[in-house]
Design a protein around this motif. Structure first.
Motif, short mmCIF file in Angstrom:
data_model
loop_
_atom_site.label_atom_id
_atom_site.label_comp_id
_atom_site.label_asym_id
_atom_site.label_seq_id
_atom_site.Cartn_x
_atom_site.Cartn_y
_atom_site.Cartn_z
N ASP A 206 47.79 55.76 -1.94
CA ASP A 206 46.43 55.22 -1.99
C ASP A 206 45.96 54.90 -0.58
N ASP A 207 44.68 54.62 -0.45
CA ASP A 207 44.13 54.33 0.87
C ASP A 207 44.84 53.15 1.51
N LEU A 208 45.04 53.26 2.82
CA LEU A 208 45.80 52.27 3.56
C LEU A 208 45.17 50.89 3.50
N TRP A 209 43.85 50.80 3.33
CA TRP A 209 43.16 49.52 3.29
C TRP A 209 43.24 48.86 1.92
N TYR A 210 43.79 49.55 0.95
CA TYR A 210 43.81 49.02 -0.41
C TYR A 210 45.25 48.86 -0.91
N SER A 211 45.79 49.84 -1.60
CA SER A 211 47.09 49.60 -2.25
C SER A 211 48.13 50.67 -1.90
N ALA A 212 48.14 51.11 -0.65
CA ALA A 212 49.12 52.12 -0.24
C ALA A 212 50.54 51.56 -0.33
N ASP A 213 51.47 52.40 -0.85
CA ASP A 213 52.87 52.00 -0.98
C ASP A 213 53.72 53.22 -0.64
N LEU A 214 54.00 53.39 0.64
CA LEU A 214 54.73 54.57 1.09
C LEU A 214 56.17 54.62 0.60
N PRO A 215 56.94 53.52 0.65
CA PRO A 215 58.31 53.59 0.12
C PRO A 215 58.35 54.04 -1.34
N ALA A 240 54.94 56.53 8.53
CA ALA A 240 55.46 57.85 8.15
C ALA A 240 56.56 58.30 9.10
N ALA A 241 56.39 58.02 10.40
CA ALA A 241 57.41 58.38 11.37
C ALA A 241 58.69 57.57 11.15
N TYR A 242 58.54 56.30 10.76
CA TYR A 242 59.70 55.46 10.46
C TYR A 242 60.51 56.06 9.32
N TYR A 243 59.82 56.59 8.32
CA TYR A 243 60.49 57.20 7.17
C TYR A 243 60.76 58.68 7.38
N ARG A 244 60.47 59.20 8.58
CA ARG A 244 60.80 60.56 8.97
C ARG A 244 60.16 61.60 8.04
N TRP A 280 45.70 68.13 15.45
CA TRP A 280 47.16 68.05 15.34
C TRP A 280 47.73 67.08 16.37
N ASP A 281 48.79 66.38 15.95
CA ASP A 281 49.54 65.53 16.86
C ASP A 281 50.90 65.28 16.22
N ARG A 282 51.72 64.54 16.90
CA ARG A 282 52.99 64.13 16.30
C ARG A 282 53.44 62.81 16.88
N LEU A 283 54.26 62.11 16.12
CA LEU A 283 54.88 60.87 16.56
C LEU A 283 56.34 60.94 16.12
N GLY A 284 57.25 61.04 17.08
CA GLY A 284 58.65 61.20 16.74
C GLY A 284 58.87 62.45 15.91
N PRO A 285 59.54 62.30 14.76
CA PRO A 285 59.83 63.47 13.93
C PRO A 285 58.67 63.91 13.04
N THR A 286 57.57 63.16 13.08
CA THR A 286 56.48 63.37 12.11
C THR A 286 55.27 64.02 12.76
N ARG A 321 68.80 71.57 14.54
CA ARG A 321 69.22 70.18 14.72
C ARG A 321 68.88 69.35 13.49
N SER A 322 69.86 68.65 12.95
CA SER A 322 69.62 67.84 11.77
C SER A 322 68.92 66.55 12.16
N LEU A 323 68.13 66.02 11.24
CA LEU A 323 67.40 64.78 11.48
C LEU A 323 68.22 63.58 11.01
N PRO A 324 68.04 62.43 11.63
CA PRO A 324 68.72 61.21 11.18
C PRO A 324 68.30 60.82 9.77
N HIS A 325 69.02 59.86 9.24
CA HIS A 325 68.81 59.38 7.88
C HIS A 325 67.43 58.76 7.73
N ARG A 326 66.76 59.03 6.60
CA ARG A 326 65.47 58.41 6.29
C ARG A 326 65.71 57.03 5.68
N PRO A 327 65.16 55.97 6.24
CA PRO A 327 65.39 54.62 5.71
C PRO A 327 64.99 54.53 4.24
N GLY A 328 65.89 53.98 3.43
CA GLY A 328 65.57 53.74 2.03
C GLY A 328 65.63 54.97 1.15
#
Length: 331
Positions: A206-215, A240-244, A280-286, A321-328
């Motif tokens: 959902d929109d980030l200003w309302y009820s977004a729940d990425l995990p 999103a970058a934190y969760y890869r 287009w852009d990127r932040l870390g692995p995302t 190259r393998s990516l590190p573990h995704r949190p959660g």
């Protein structure tokens, strides 16, 4: 300049008036739209926008993105090659068409939505991603825009998330109308597309200003899975970058909508201020792609910032190259 002042004054008057039904927009509104059509056409001639651009360097890795802009009416179809870690072989060349920020209403009439849908269908995509803000101001526009979006066709399906304007008008009503037309609405959850014995998760929030729940949206997706996330607001990029997450598709910013020489857009004109606002852009692995969208808000005009339909071609990354573990995440 006097003509512009008259039009802004008329816009304010229309905003204060009761919202008309889409099938009964009067002659006054048609005259208003005609005036802006002529103005936009003149500015399009003065500020041509066709060019070829290669993106380079993202952190320590060089990612070359084919970015060929094709002008079709007042909508640019932009072509992009996105290299994704761990993309299954059977999804090599997967084509995603993104429609964002339609804002169906007084400023974007029904026939303009129809033009965008017909253009998207001509691309014959594998997936269509709808990244929110389908209507503006009035619930009267929900069913008409859903009906025309219901004619979208993609091999693996049409998927949608909601934007902040959809929540203002009525999130449940927008979601219900889209589902009625066969569009899968991803509200803090994910779905799986399958091809050639492989799977690709597509998540939506959902929109980030309302009820977004990425995990919650990513729950159950393997840590090493290539994942596409639909999020109306690109400010999700850091989470999103934190969760890869592999790739985020967003809108919301309209690319600035009005880009004036020397002054830039409402976000400014420096690369730092425009980061994660357009393209287009990127932040870390995302990686992220932020569409300029189709419609407009506040003013029914774009200056040096044409409407856009991104056409993304996914390719496997050339690194093993393998990516590190995704949190959660679950293994």
């Amino acid at each position: 300049m006097r003509a512009i002042r008259r039009t802004i004054s008329e816009t304010e008057a229309l905003d204060r008036a009761p919202q008309p039904r889409p099938d009964k927009i009067g002659a006054r509104t048609e005259k208003f739209a005609h005036h802006w059509d002529r103005l936009i056409e003149r500015w399009s001639r003065e500020f041509g926008s066709s060019f070829v651009e290669d993106y380079a360097f993202a952190g320590t890795e060089r990612h070359r993105v084919l970015h060929r802009r094709v002008y079709d009416g007042r909508i640019e179809v932009t072509e992009h090659r996105i290299r994704v870690h761990n993309l299954p072989e059977s999804f090599c060349g997967l084509r995603i068409v993104q429609l964002s920020d339609i804002h169906h209403g007084l400023f974007l009439p029904f026939h303009a939505v129809l033009d965008a849908v017909e253009l998207a269908n001509r691309l014959q995509p594998d997936v269509i991603a709808l990244t929110g803000d389908f209507v503006t101001y009035s619930r009267a526009y929900i069913e008409p825009v859903a009906a025309i979006l219901g004619t979208l066709r993609a091999r693996h399906g049409v998927f949608a998330v909601l934007g902040n304007h959809d929540f203002r008008v009525g999130a449940e009503g927008v979601a219900r109308a889209l589902r009625h037309e066969g569009i899968e609405v991803l509200r803090n959850r994910h779905t799986i597309i399958r091809h050639g014995g492989h799977t690709l998760p597509i998540a939506g929030i959902d929109d980030l200003w309302y009820s977004a729940d990425l995990p919650r949206a990513l729950r159950g997706i393997r840590a090493d899975s290539a994942t596409v996330l639909l999020s109306h607001n690109p400010q999700i990029i850091r989470r999103a970058a934190y969760y890869r997450v592999s790739l985020v598709l967003s809108g919301h910013t309209h690319g600035g909508q009005v880009r004036l020489p020397f002054a830039g857009s409402i976000f400014g004109r420096s690369p730092e201020r425009m980061r994660f606002k357009s393209g287009w852009d990127r932040l870390g692995p995302t990686q992220i792609y932020v569409s300029r969208g189709i419609g407009t808000v506040v003013l029914p005009v774009r200056v040096r910032c044409p409407a856009e339909i991104p056409h993304l071609h996914l390719q496997p990354h050339d690194s093993d190259r393998s990516l590190p573990h995704r949190p959660g995440s679950e293994n």
